[in-house]
Design a protein around this motif. Structure first.
Motif, PDB file in Angstrom:
ATOM      1  N   HIS A  48       0.668  -1.229   0.017  1.00  0.00           N
ATOM      2  CA  HIS A  48      -0.132  -0.186   0.058  1.00  0.00           C
ATOM      3  C   HIS A  48       0.721   1.302  -0.190  1.00  0.00           C
ATOM      4  CE1 HIS A  48      -3.257  -2.695   1.174  1.00  0.00           C
ATOM      5  NE2 HIS A  48      -3.982  -1.856   0.603  1.00  0.00           N
ATOM      6  N   LEU A  49       1.858   1.381   0.727  1.00  0.00           N
ATOM      7  CA  LEU A  49       2.806   2.547   0.959  1.00  0.00           C
ATOM      8  C   LEU A  49       3.541   2.633  -0.266  1.00  0.00           C
ATOM      9  CD1 LEU A  49       3.856   2.414   4.709  1.00  0.00           C
ATOM     10  CD2 LEU A  49       1.973   3.850   3.622  1.00  0.00           C
ATOM     11  N   CYS A  55       0.657  -2.682   7.211  1.00  0.00           N
ATOM     12  CA  CYS A  55      -0.620  -2.344   6.490  1.00  0.00           C
ATOM     13  C   CYS A  55      -1.672  -3.480   6.094  1.00  0.00           C
ATOM     14  CB  CYS A  55      -0.173  -1.817   5.288  1.00  0.00           C
ATOM     15  SG  CYS A  55       0.914  -0.357   5.305  1.00  0.00           S
ATOM     16  N   THR A  67       5.803   9.488   4.150  1.00  0.00           N
ATOM     17  CA  THR A  67       5.387   8.068   3.557  1.00  0.00           C
ATOM     18  C   THR A  67       6.596   7.154   3.656  1.00  0.00           C
ATOM     19  OG1 THR A  67       3.479   9.096   2.700  1.00  0.00           O
ATOM     20  CG2 THR A  67       4.082   6.585   2.090  1.00  0.00           C
ATOM     21  N   LEU A  79       1.552   7.043  -6.535  1.00  0.00           N
ATOM     22  CA  LEU A  79       0.515   7.902  -6.847  1.00  0.00           C
ATOM     23  C   LEU A  79       1.236   9.272  -6.595  1.00  0.00           C
ATOM     24  CD1 LEU A  79      -2.642   6.248  -5.261  1.00  0.00           C
ATOM     25  CD2 LEU A  79      -2.047   6.655  -7.764  1.00  0.00           C
ATOM     26  N   LEU A  80       1.674   9.794  -5.253  1.00  0.00           N
ATOM     27  CA  LEU A  80       2.142  10.977  -4.894  1.00  0.00           C
ATOM     28  C   LEU A  80       3.301  11.384  -6.043  1.00  0.00           C
ATOM     29  CD1 LEU A  80       2.522  10.619  -1.231  1.00  0.00           C
ATOM     30  CD2 LEU A  80       0.870  12.080  -2.343  1.00  0.00           C
ATOM     31  N   LEU A 128      -7.643   4.475  -0.664  1.00  0.00           N
ATOM     32  CA  LEU A 128      -7.435   5.143  -1.782  1.00  0.00           C
ATOM     33  C   LEU A 128      -6.550   4.240  -2.737  1.00  0.00           C
ATOM     34  CD1 LEU A 128      -7.368   7.707  -3.328  1.00  0.00           C
ATOM     35  CD2 LEU A 128      -5.043   8.266  -2.463  1.00  0.00           C
ATOM     36  N   VAL A 129      -5.706   3.584  -2.290  1.00  0.00           N
ATOM     37  CA  VAL A 129      -4.841   2.796  -3.115  1.00  0.00           C
ATOM     38  C   VAL A 129      -5.731   1.482  -3.619  1.00  0.00           C
ATOM     39  CG1 VAL A 129      -2.949   1.145  -3.105  1.00  0.00           C
ATOM     40  CG2 VAL A 129      -2.650   3.469  -2.201  1.00  0.00           C
ATOM     41  N   ILE A 170      -5.366   6.008   3.281  1.00  0.00           N
ATOM     42  CA  ILE A 170      -4.336   5.591   2.283  1.00  0.00           C
ATOM     43  C   ILE A 170      -4.542   4.161   1.620  1.00  0.00           C
ATOM     44  CG2 ILE A 170      -1.806   4.824   2.000  1.00  0.00           C
ATOM     45  CD1 ILE A 170      -1.284   7.254   3.798  1.00  0.00           C
ATOM     46  N   GLU A 171      -4.885   3.316   2.530  1.00  0.00           N
ATOM     47  CA  GLU A 171      -4.979   1.909   1.845  1.00  0.00           C
ATOM     48  C   GLU A 171      -6.569   1.855   1.201  1.00  0.00           C
ATOM     49  OE1 GLU A 171      -4.946  -1.300   4.849  1.00  0.00           O
ATOM     50  OE2 GLU A 171      -3.774   0.101   6.264  1.00  0.00           O
ATOM     51  N   PHE A 185       1.065   4.139  -2.835  1.00  0.00           N
ATOM     52  CA  PHE A 185       0.793   5.415  -2.526  1.00  0.00           C
ATOM     53  C   PHE A 185       1.945   6.584  -2.904  1.00  0.00           C
ATOM     54  CE2 PHE A 185       0.313   8.929   0.734  1.00  0.00           C
ATOM     55  CZ  PHE A 185      -0.841   9.677   0.208  1.00  0.00           C
ATOM     56  N   GLN A 186       3.344   5.861  -2.538  1.00  0.00           N
ATOM     57  CA  GLN A 186       4.207   6.708  -3.261  1.00  0.00           C
ATOM     58  C   GLN A 186       4.243   6.800  -4.559  1.00  0.00           C
ATOM     59  OE1 GLN A 186       8.233   5.754  -0.799  1.00  0.00           O
ATOM     60  NE2 GLN A 186       6.672   4.240   0.034  1.00  0.00           N
TER      61      GLN A 186
END
Length: 161
Positions: free
Chosen positions: A36-37, A96, A79, A43-44, A107-108, A104-105, A40-41
């Motif tokens: 997940h992280l 996670c 993150t 996506l960022l 959204l991902v 965050i989870e 997310f990174q």
């Protein structure tokens, strides 16, 4: 030599897009399991590239776009540092996907349902799937986000040419 605001935003856009595409390609080539992280990174990075592209197109609003870029890079840095900490001192209680899903989870997971080939979560945040020069991908991402944060803050705080 000082680069123009447009050139600085271009560096941010290319770096962030390159990191997102490179992370995805490396994951595909080496069959890495993204968590997940990690996603997310990614996506960022994509968001940061879009913001920087807006800065390239409208450099007169460099402080606005630079502020958005700095906030996004700061979120990416936080993150990446959190994931680095999870990898350094793994604890199942902090992992996670165990327990109630975080924002965050969720959204991902939503992005994973829309574009599974790019955003599907298959791994755990505490595992080090890839290590280069003794640093995990999360560690390298922290360095990238720190550099992009510094460049974004320079755009916000410097005087126009």
């Amino acid at each position: 030599m000082r680069l123009s605001a447009r050139a600085n935003f271009g560096v941010i856009a290319i770096s962030a897009a390159g990191a997102a595409v490179g992370g995805w390609a490396l994951g595909e080539l080496l069959r890495l399991n993204a968590c997940h992280l990690c996603i997310f990174q990614r996506l960022l990075c994509l968001l940061l590239a879009i913001i920087a592209l807006a800065g390239v197109l409208l450099p007169s609003a460099r402080r606005l776009w630079g502020s958005f870029a700095a906030l996004t890079a700061a979120g990416g840095l936080a993150t990446a540092l959190y994931q680095s900490w999870l990898q350094y001192a793994p604890d199942p209680a902090n992992e996670c996907a165990f327990g109630e899903p975080t924002l965050i989870e969720r959204l991902v997971d939503w992005f994973g349902m829309q574009w599974p080939s790019l955003f599907m979560v298959t791994g755990f945040c505490s595992s080090k799937e890839w290590v280069f020069l003794g640093l995990s991908m999360a560690n390298w991402a922290a360095f990238l986000f720190a550099g992009l944060l510094a460049l974004s803050l320079r755009l916000v705080l410097s005087r126009p040419r």
